[in-house]
Design a protein around this motif. Structure first.
Motif, PDB file in Angstrom:
ATOM      1  N   ASP A  18       0.629  -1.008  -0.157  1.00 17.70           N
ATOM      2  CA  ASP A  18      -0.297  -0.210   0.001  1.00 17.70           C
ATOM      3  C   ASP A  18       0.961   1.371   0.233  1.00 17.70           C
ATOM      4  OD1 ASP A  18      -2.441   1.200   0.148  1.00 17.70           O
ATOM      5  OD2 ASP A  18      -1.968   2.334   2.082  1.00 17.70           O
ATOM      6  N   TRP A  19       2.183   1.389   0.759  1.00 16.53           N
ATOM      7  CA  TRP A  19       2.953   2.318   0.946  1.00 16.53           C
ATOM      8  C   TRP A  19       3.306   3.068  -0.723  1.00 16.53           C
ATOM      9  CZ3 TRP A  19       7.641   4.011  -0.691  1.00 16.53           C
ATOM     10  CH2 TRP A  19       8.391   5.557  -0.303  1.00 16.53           C
ATOM     11  N   PHE A  20       3.557   1.780  -1.796  1.00 14.08           N
ATOM     12  CA  PHE A  20       4.241   2.145  -3.027  1.00 14.08           C
ATOM     13  C   PHE A  20       2.475   2.516  -3.546  1.00 14.08           C
ATOM     14  CE2 PHE A  20       7.231  -1.275  -1.291  1.00 14.08           C
ATOM     15  CZ  PHE A  20       7.770   0.315  -1.621  1.00 14.08           C
ATOM     16  N   ALA A  21       1.552   1.912  -3.602  1.00 13.41           N
ATOM     17  CA  ALA A  21       0.415   2.177  -3.952  1.00 13.41           C
ATOM     18  C   ALA A  21      -0.070   3.430  -3.042  1.00 13.41           C
ATOM     19  CB  ALA A  21      -1.146   1.282  -4.039  1.00 13.41           C
ATOM     20  N   GLY A  22       0.111   4.240  -2.617  1.00 16.06           N
ATOM     21  CA  GLY A  22       0.374   5.734  -2.390  1.00 16.06           C
ATOM     22  C   GLY A  22       0.578   6.200  -2.672  1.00 16.06           C
ATOM     23  N   MET A  23       2.014   5.890  -3.247  1.00 11.62           N
ATOM     24  CA  MET A  23       2.602   7.463  -3.855  1.00 11.62           C
ATOM     25  C   MET A  23       1.731   7.524  -5.407  1.00 11.62           C
ATOM     26  SD  MET A  23       6.415   5.202  -3.566  1.00 11.62           S
ATOM     27  CE  MET A  23       6.889   6.197  -4.499  1.00 11.62           C
ATOM     28  N   PHE A  24       1.181   6.669  -5.766  1.00 12.97           N
ATOM     29  CA  PHE A  24       0.487   6.598  -7.199  1.00 12.97           C
ATOM     30  C   PHE A  24      -0.594   7.592  -7.500  1.00 12.97           C
ATOM     31  CE2 PHE A  24       2.643   2.426  -7.934  1.00 12.97           C
ATOM     32  CZ  PHE A  24       4.233   2.765  -8.067  1.00 12.97           C
ATOM     33  N   ARG A  25      -1.672   7.296  -6.307  1.00 13.59           N
ATOM     34  CA  ARG A  25      -2.799   7.859  -5.579  1.00 13.59           C
ATOM     35  C   ARG A  25      -2.768   9.021  -5.297  1.00 13.59           C
ATOM     36  NH1 ARG A  25      -3.784   2.705  -2.661  1.00 13.59           N
ATOM     37  NH2 ARG A  25      -3.093   4.043  -0.480  1.00 13.59           N
ATOM     38  N   THR A  26      -1.574   9.779  -4.518  1.00 11.37           N
ATOM     39  CA  THR A  26      -1.388  10.458  -3.810  1.00 11.37           C
ATOM     40  C   THR A  26      -0.827  11.495  -5.235  1.00 11.37           C
ATOM     41  OG1 THR A  26      -0.607   9.683  -2.084  1.00 11.37           O
ATOM     42  CG2 THR A  26      -0.187  12.436  -2.643  1.00 11.37           C
ATOM     43  N   PHE A  27       0.207  10.549  -6.426  1.00  6.88           N
ATOM     44  CA  PHE A  27       0.274  11.746  -7.325  1.00  6.88           C
ATOM     45  C   PHE A  27      -1.013  12.015  -7.852  1.00  6.88           C
ATOM     46  CE2 PHE A  27       2.052  11.959 -11.583  1.00  6.88           C
ATOM     47  CZ  PHE A  27       2.580  12.010 -11.688  1.00  6.88           C
ATOM     48  N   LEU A  28      -1.650  11.290  -8.409  1.00  8.29           N
ATOM     49  CA  LEU A  28      -2.890  11.920  -9.507  1.00  8.29           C
ATOM     50  C   LEU A  28      -3.600  12.627  -8.561  1.00  8.29           C
ATOM     51  CD1 LEU A  28      -4.247  11.405 -11.560  1.00  8.29           C
ATOM     52  CD2 LEU A  28      -5.370   9.146 -11.597  1.00  8.29           C
ATOM     53  N   ASN A  29      -4.137  12.371  -7.875  1.00  5.22           N
ATOM     54  CA  ASN A  29      -4.558  13.194  -7.052  1.00  5.22           C
ATOM     55  C   ASN A  29      -4.267  14.435  -6.884  1.00  5.22           C
ATOM     56  OD1 ASN A  29      -6.350  11.094  -6.200  1.00  5.22           O
ATOM     57  ND2 ASN A  29      -5.846  10.806  -3.842  1.00  5.22           N
ATOM     58  N   VAL A  30      -3.500  14.752  -6.332  1.00  2.00           N
ATOM     59  CA  VAL A  30      -2.202  15.829  -6.334  1.00  2.00           C
ATOM     60  C   VAL A  30      -2.317  16.234  -7.321  1.00  2.00           C
ATOM     61  CG1 VAL A  30      -0.643  17.565  -5.624  1.00  2.00           C
ATOM     62  CG2 VAL A  30      -1.497  15.891  -4.379  1.00  2.00           C
ATOM     63  N   ASN A  31      -1.957  16.429  -8.977  1.00  2.00           N
ATOM     64  CA  ASN A  31      -2.119  16.566  -9.606  1.00  2.00           C
ATOM     65  C   ASN A  31      -2.967  17.065 -10.443  1.00  2.00           C
ATOM     66  OD1 ASN A  31       0.348  17.251  -9.673  1.00  2.00           O
ATOM     67  ND2 ASN A  31       1.399  14.969 -10.447  1.00  2.00           N
ATOM     68  N   ASN A  32      -4.291  16.659  -9.875  1.00  2.00           N
ATOM     69  CA  ASN A  32      -5.159  16.513 -10.924  1.00  2.00           C
ATOM     70  C   ASN A  32      -6.700  17.928 -10.266  1.00  2.00           C
ATOM     71  OD1 ASN A  32      -7.530  15.077 -12.929  1.00  2.00           O
ATOM     72  ND2 ASN A  32      -8.397  14.922 -11.092  1.00  2.00           N
ATOM     73  N   ASP A  33      -6.051  17.504  -9.232  1.00  3.14           N
ATOM     74  CA  ASP A  33      -6.595  18.605  -8.271  1.00  3.14           C
ATOM     75  C   ASP A  33      -6.284  19.884  -9.364  1.00  3.14           C
ATOM     76  OD1 ASP A  33      -7.702  17.485  -6.134  1.00  3.14           O
ATOM     77  OD2 ASP A  33      -6.727  17.066  -4.793  1.00  3.14           O
ATOM     78  N   VAL A  34      -5.010  20.386  -9.387  1.00  6.65           N
ATOM     79  CA  VAL A  34      -4.531  21.046 -10.057  1.00  6.65           C
ATOM     80  C   VAL A  34      -5.366  21.641 -11.684  1.00  6.65           C
ATOM     81  CG1 VAL A  34      -2.762  23.040 -10.927  1.00  6.65           C
ATOM     82  CG2 VAL A  34      -2.925  20.848  -8.501  1.00  6.65           C
ATOM     83  N   ILE A  35      -5.406  20.225 -12.022  1.00  3.69           N
ATOM     84  CA  ILE A  35      -6.146  20.361 -13.721  1.00  3.69           C
ATOM     85  C   ILE A  35      -7.471  20.757 -12.911  1.00  3.69           C
ATOM     86  CG2 ILE A  35      -7.040  19.012 -15.290  1.00  3.69           C
ATOM     87  CD1 ILE A  35      -4.198  17.415 -15.197  1.00  3.69           C
TER      88      ILE A  35
END
Length: 418
Positions: A373-390
């Motif tokens: 989950d820690w590795f999955a959390g990296m990918f999840r957070t990356f998309l969550n944060v960048n997509n918020d800006v989009i």
């Protein structure tokens, strides 16, 4: 000299490696430890019902308290929600497609497949009818999550109307306190997560050997591929709609992306993302403050994708065939989990248990999910944060609040309030 204290994440990673190695060495004998993992799962399950109910009710009830505080127009709010919903559905749909094609859980058979004939024969009408329970206490006792959610939503709406009418928030405050106490229970249970995960993985590895490694890698691989596809698509779509140069975006995303990948926390990344959305992407301050704040709580496209893949993984690893209607119910629940209507904090252990319980899936496979989950959390957070800006850019563009001079680097603004 003080002793170095390992974080829970590090402890879980150690437990994963140790569990796989132990199960490989001792073989089937590791099954004697399974009861420890079962106790860990039950400790989570016993809190999920109360956690879901108090989360849903308090989230809807809180809307009455805050309904008069928003100073932004209805158009900004509706556009923000619409784009968040679009991105969430896009990510969850892609996750469903990738997990269906690649089938990361195939070959696991972490538990004996049970006969799902009755489930398969249930039609759409009966499935929808079963969403409503005739006795909420019976649903709570049996852990039937969907009727519990329906009741909680209705109770929350009733509470919302009562607060607006009377101004009395006593019941809401009590429910919120109950939610906080339940979260503390979950946090206490998670302290024994490494031991439970070790026991579960030792049992699985002792039964089927190192074949467990492949599905874990495939689970992460599918999530990574999905995140990249969604990110590329949204960047190109935003560039076209906002009429900006997409080649400039990677550099602008760099700072927030590094923080997201290293901390796996949207909350920690939020200040940097908010600042960059104003100073680098050209979103007007008032629009950025609103859209980014809403995005942090509701805009979780990465989590939606991860949860959908999680459902398919558990279904495939358990050898249980669910009808399409039931799988779509699972996708709906995954989307609702990320939109903040059904808030179930506490990590993948809680989310996976919630989804497995809701869909009638065995829960033995969640150890594999928690383990990476820690590795999955990296990918999840990356998309969550960048997509918020989009999303913030798309909303700003629609209301004339996107400064392309700032985006192109020809103008400088400050995110600090004047």
């Amino acid at each position: 000299m003080s002793k170095m204290k390992l974080s829970l994440t590090v402890q879980i990673i150690i437990a994963v490696v140790a569990g796989i190695l132990f199960g490989t060495v001792v073989g089937a004998w590791a099954g004697n430890l399974k009861f420890i993992g079962d106790i860990f799962i039950r400790l989570i399950q016993m809190s999920v019902v109360l956690l879901v109910m108090t989360s849903v009710i308090s989230a809807i009830g809180e809307m009455a308290r805050n309904s008069k505080e928003s100073k932004l127009g209805l158009k900004v709010g509706s556009l923000t929600f619409a784009w968040i919903l679009f991105c969430t559905l896009l990510a969850s749909g892609l996750g469903f497609l990738l997990a269906t094609i690649v089938r990361p859980g195939d070959g696991m058979q972490v538990t004996e497949a049970y006969v799902a004939g009755e489930t398969a024969s249930i039609g759409v009408q009966e499935t929808l009818t079963n969403f409503v329970s005739t006795n909420i206490f019976s649903a709570m006792a049996s852990g039937d999550m969907i009727p519990i959610i329906v009741f909680s939503v209705l109770f929350g709406i009733g509470l919302n109307q009562w607060i607006k009418k009377s101004g009395d928030t006593l019941i809401l405050d009590v429910i919120k306190q109950a939610n906080n106490i339940t979260l503390n229970v979950i946090q206490t249970v998670m302290k024994v997560a490494p031991l439970g995960i070790f026991a579960l993985l030792a049992n699985v590895t002792g039964t089927i050997g190192l074949a467990v490694v492949g599905p874990m890698v495939k689970y992460l691989g599918i999530l990574l591929i999905g995140v990249v596809i969604v990110m590329v698509f949204m960047v190109l779509l935003t560039s076209a709609l906002c009429k900006v140069n997409p080649a400039l975006m990677p550099q602008k995303f760099l700072d927030m992306s590094m923080i997201a990948l290293t901390t796996t926390s949207s909350a920690i990344t939020f200040p940097t993302a908010l600042k960059d959305s104003i100073e680098k992407f050209g979103v007007r301050r008032d629009v950025a403050n609103f859209t980014m704040s809403v995005g942090m709580t509701m805009g979780s496209a990465g989590a939606a994708m991860s949860y959908v893949i999680m459902i398919l993984f558990m279904q495939q690893a358990s050898g249980v065939e669910l009808p399409l209607v039931r799988l779509l119910v699972g996708v709906f629940l995954a989307v609702m989990l990320t939109l903040g209507t059904i808030t179930v904090p506490g990590g993948s252990a809680v989310v996976a248990t919630f989804l497995a319980t809701s869909l009638g899936l065995p829960v033995e496979s969640i150890a594999l999910i928690i383990g990476v989950d820690w590795f999955a959390g990296m990918f999840r957070t990356f998309l969550n944060v960048n997509n918020d800006v989009i999303v913030s850019m798309l909303v700003a563009n629609s209301v004339g609040a996107l400064d392309r001079e700032v985006y192109n680097g020809r103008k400088t603004v400050s995110a600090e309030a004047e």
